[in-house]
Enzyme design. Structure first.
Site, PDB file in Angstrom:
ATOM      1  CG  ASP A 173      -2.261  -2.042 -10.450  1.00 14.94           C
ATOM      2  OD1 ASP A 173      -1.785  -2.718 -11.168  1.00 14.94           O
ATOM      3  OD2 ASP A 173      -2.945  -0.893 -10.795  1.00 14.94           O
ATOM      4  CG  ASP A 174       1.807  -3.428 -12.624  1.00 11.29           C
ATOM      5  OD1 ASP A 174       0.797  -4.177 -13.215  1.00 11.29           O
ATOM      6  OD2 ASP A 174       2.345  -2.495 -13.255  1.00 11.29           O
TER       7      ASP A 174
ATOM      8  CB  CYS B 189      -4.544  -3.719 -14.649  1.00 13.44           C
ATOM      9  SG  CYS B 189      -4.323  -3.020 -16.071  1.00 13.44           S
TER      10      CYS B 189
ATOM     11  NE  ARG C  73      -8.023  -2.781 -10.805  1.00 11.83           N
ATOM     12  CZ  ARG C  73      -6.662  -3.372 -10.920  1.00 11.83           C
ATOM     13  NH1 ARG C  73      -6.156  -4.070 -11.563  1.00 11.83           N
ATOM     14  NH2 ARG C  73      -5.885  -2.793  -9.878  1.00 11.83           N
TER      15      ARG C  73
ATOM     16  CE  LYS D 136      -5.285   0.414 -12.390  1.00 13.00           C
ATOM     17  NZ  LYS D 136      -4.247  -0.096 -12.781  1.00 13.00           N
TER      18      LYS D 136
ATOM     19  CG  HIS E  36      -8.407   0.251 -14.831  1.00 12.85           C
ATOM     20  ND1 HIS E  36      -7.210  -0.213 -15.131  1.00 12.85           N
ATOM     21  CD2 HIS E  36      -8.392   1.328 -15.991  1.00 12.85           C
ATOM     22  CE1 HIS E  36      -6.472   0.171 -16.100  1.00 12.85           C
ATOM     23  NE2 HIS E  36      -7.207   1.265 -16.717  1.00 12.85           N
TER      24      HIS E  36
ATOM     25  CG  HIS F 274       0.269   0.409 -12.270  1.00 12.48           C
ATOM     26  ND1 HIS F 274       0.722   1.550 -12.929  1.00 12.48           N
ATOM     27  CD2 HIS F 274      -0.141  -0.286 -13.104  1.00 12.48           C
ATOM     28  CE1 HIS F 274       0.230   1.224 -14.183  1.00 12.48           C
ATOM     29  NE2 HIS F 274      -0.328   0.195 -14.308  1.00 12.48           N
TER      30      HIS F 274
ATOM     31  CG  ASP G 161      -3.147  -6.175 -11.427  1.00 13.22           C
ATOM     32  OD1 ASP G 161      -1.881  -6.270 -11.272  1.00 13.22           O
ATOM     33  OD2 ASP G 161      -3.330  -4.913 -11.825  1.00 13.22           O
ATOM     34  CG  ASN G 162      -0.644  -7.496 -14.124  1.00 15.07           C
ATOM     35  OD1 ASN G 162      -1.524  -6.632 -14.098  1.00 15.07           O
ATOM     36  ND2 ASN G 162       0.651  -6.967 -13.502  1.00 15.07           N
TER      37      ASN G 162
ATOM     38  CE  LYS H 276       0.534  -4.243 -16.841  1.00 18.07           C
ATOM     39  NZ  LYS H 276       0.669  -2.867 -16.178  1.00 18.07           N
TER      40      LYS H 276
END
Length: 542
Positions: A39-40, A77, A81, A136, A138, A225, A331-332, A374
């Site tokens: 994540d991130d 994010c 997903r 996560k 989300h 993140h 994710d990014n 991002k």
């Protein structure tokens, strides 16, 4: 006297025995599958992608597998997903933005997975897989869309992220659909989310092994993140190592990427974001603050890597590593929120009660060698490190290879469906479902060409792009279109929109058709806090 069994009784038994044996053999032949989503995490944040941060376990997966140079996400994010889980573009799945619901008149922006999609868990479960997820979620839990209703046999999930420790203000867990107290007996004492997700992932794998089924584990990390948090001793190892500053770090990563063979040496490093102050202009106190922020970030990433090592070791101990496909992505791109000033709040930054954001200066290094971060559709925002490992499925001649064909997170479902021998249905639970938008990436395992017939598209917060072969048309809100030849210029320094009007026109037409088809909508709330590309590119590259 015993009565002889009638032949019409024996035949069904023989058929049943054969079918059970067949499906047992089929289950053993098919690989186990683990999809790990960071994540991130920026493109340059792993050792095998140019970082100085030690990531030996992920580096080893890359050495024993394949490293993608051109793997793409959706820039954010929730959409990533949604796309990963369903194999269609995020707008088609109902999450064109985040989890805010704009109402039925905006089907692409309902903030939750819709029922016109099938998830990888539903697809593979229907094909005989044991399905589990940790981490996560989300993709709509506030609206009732939860993992245990979308195909996962087992789950330990958080509705969203924003925490690492059990006493974090956003920490909220559900075990197989049941809300857990953060100090529940089912949880380890003083747990840290990165370790917790792996621990429960292995527990669920044990259940799959006991049931003699191949397994799918979707492991969706919080890390790295914000709010960046890690054990103090691990942070301490990195303090003082970043006093050279963000611009020097970015250049070091760029040089390492060239040395690794990850990037073409002819691609020039873009000028540093002019909105970020030069490191030498900062005070000693400011430098120490930013050094500490980057030390926390590095500690979060090394702990993430340690958890990958624990997972691989656990698979090896269980005798299932060789027939397990592991895919690791982000994710990014790196996160520049809320700007160069970052966030550094709380009495003990890096602890469970603190709030630390990486900030724009270090995000420049995280996204090396690309523009932007991002949210955005220039390469820095949409490029992921991506590693795929599968000892039984990847020829040893491909170990450590770079895969330079473009791939996208939308391709994951189609890939896993082919590898797991799962038939994609036309309808699911009485509803017609959308066909997958991605393609199978299985050919790259053997070094073969991909059969991509359609471009890859992006839209997020008015930032947009279309990639077709070497050509990329891109515009950040509210810019006008720019055209780049990514084969010659992946760092997007030479806008060819005037030199190649026919190419630009064709891509624009393809984009507009896609935009309407997937239900994307015009955006008028974008922020241009990041920087002006054309102004920045006019500055001298030092």
């Amino acid at each position: 006297m015993k009565r002889k069994p009638k032949i019409n009784h024996i035949i069904p038994l023989l058929v049943l025995t054969f079918l059970l044996s067949y499906f047992r053999t089929l289950a053993q032949d098919r690989p186990n599958i683990i999809v790990i989503l960071a994540d991130d995490l920026g493109y340059a944040d792993l050792g095998c992608y140019g970082s100085e941060i030690p990531t030996p376990n992920l580096d080893n997966l890359a050495k024993r597998g394949i490293r993608f140079t051109n793997f793409y996400n959706t820039a954010r994010c929730c959409p990533s997903r949604a796309t990963l889980l369903t194999g269609v573009y995020a707008h088609q799945a109902g999450i064109g933005h985040m989890m805010d619901d704009k109402g039925p008149e905006h089907p692409g922006y309902r903030g939750q997975l819709n029922d016109h999609t099938i998830t990888i868990a539903e697809l593979l479960k229907n094909a005989g897989y044991f399905t589990a997820m940790t981490g996560k979620w989300h993709v709509g839990q506030p609206h009732g869309v939860v993992p245990w209703k979308r195909g996962f046999d087992r789950s330990l999930n958080a509705p969203a992220g924003g925490f690492y420790y059990g006493n974090g203000k956003n920490a909220k867990l559900f075990l197989n659909g049941r809300a857990l107290d953060n100090n529940a007996k089912e949880l380890p004492k003083n747990w840290y989310s990165t370790d917790l997700w792996t621990d429960y992932g292995l527990r669920f794998i044990d259940e799959a092994i006991s049931e003699k089924k191949p397994f799918l584990l979707y492991l969706a990390h919080n890390a790295p993140h914000f709010p960046l948090q890690a054990p103090a001793a691990e942070i301490e190892k990195f303090k003082g190592k970043y006093m050279k500053g963000w611009d020097a770090l970015r250049r070091e990563r760029y040089e390492k990427q060239k040395k690794l063979g990850l990037i073409d040496p002819s691609w020039k490093l873009p000028p540093f974001n002019p909105n970020v102050p030069k490191w030498e202009t900062l005070s000693k106190k400011e430098k120490e603050k930013y050094d500490h922020i980057m030390a926390i970030y590095a500690a979060v990433i090394t702990h993430l890597d340690k958890s990958i090592g624990d997972l691989v070791s656990g698979l090896e101990k269980r005798g299932v590593l060789d027939n397990t496909l592991i895919l690791f992505i982000s994710d990014n791109g790196g996160n520049a929120e809320p700007g160069y000033e970052a966030k550094y709040e709380g009495p003990d930054p890096g602890s469970s009660q603190s709030t630390v954001f990486l900030g724009q200066g270090w995000a420049e290094a995280a996204c090396t060698p690309f523009w932007s971060y991002k949210h955005h559709t220039h390469e820095g925002g949409i490029s992921s490190p991506a590693i795929i490992s599968w000892p039984n499925g990847i020829p040893t001649s491909r170990n450590g290879a770079f895969e330079r064909q473009s791939a996208h997170i939308v391709d994951i479902l189609a890939t896993l469906a082919e590898i797991g021998r799962a038939d994609y249905p036309n309808s699911w639970k009485g509803k017609a479902i959308l066909p997958p938008e991605g393609i199978s990436l299985k050919p790259v395992l053997a070094g073969q060409r991909l059969k991509r017939s359609q471009p890859i598209f992006w839209e997020h917060e008015g930032n947009k792009a279309v990639l077709n072969g070497r050509w990329k048309l891109v515009a950040e809100w509210p810019e006008t279109w720019q055209l780049y030849d990514l084969q010659a210029d992946r760092t997007e320094l030479h806008n060819l929109i005037l030199e190649e009007p026919e190419v630009a026109g064709r891509l624009k037409q393809q984009y507009e058709s896609w935009f309407k088809r997937v239900g994307a909508e015009a955006w008028d709330k974008g922020v241009k806090w990041f920087y002006d590309y054309e102004k920045a590119k006019s500055e001298t590259i030092k």
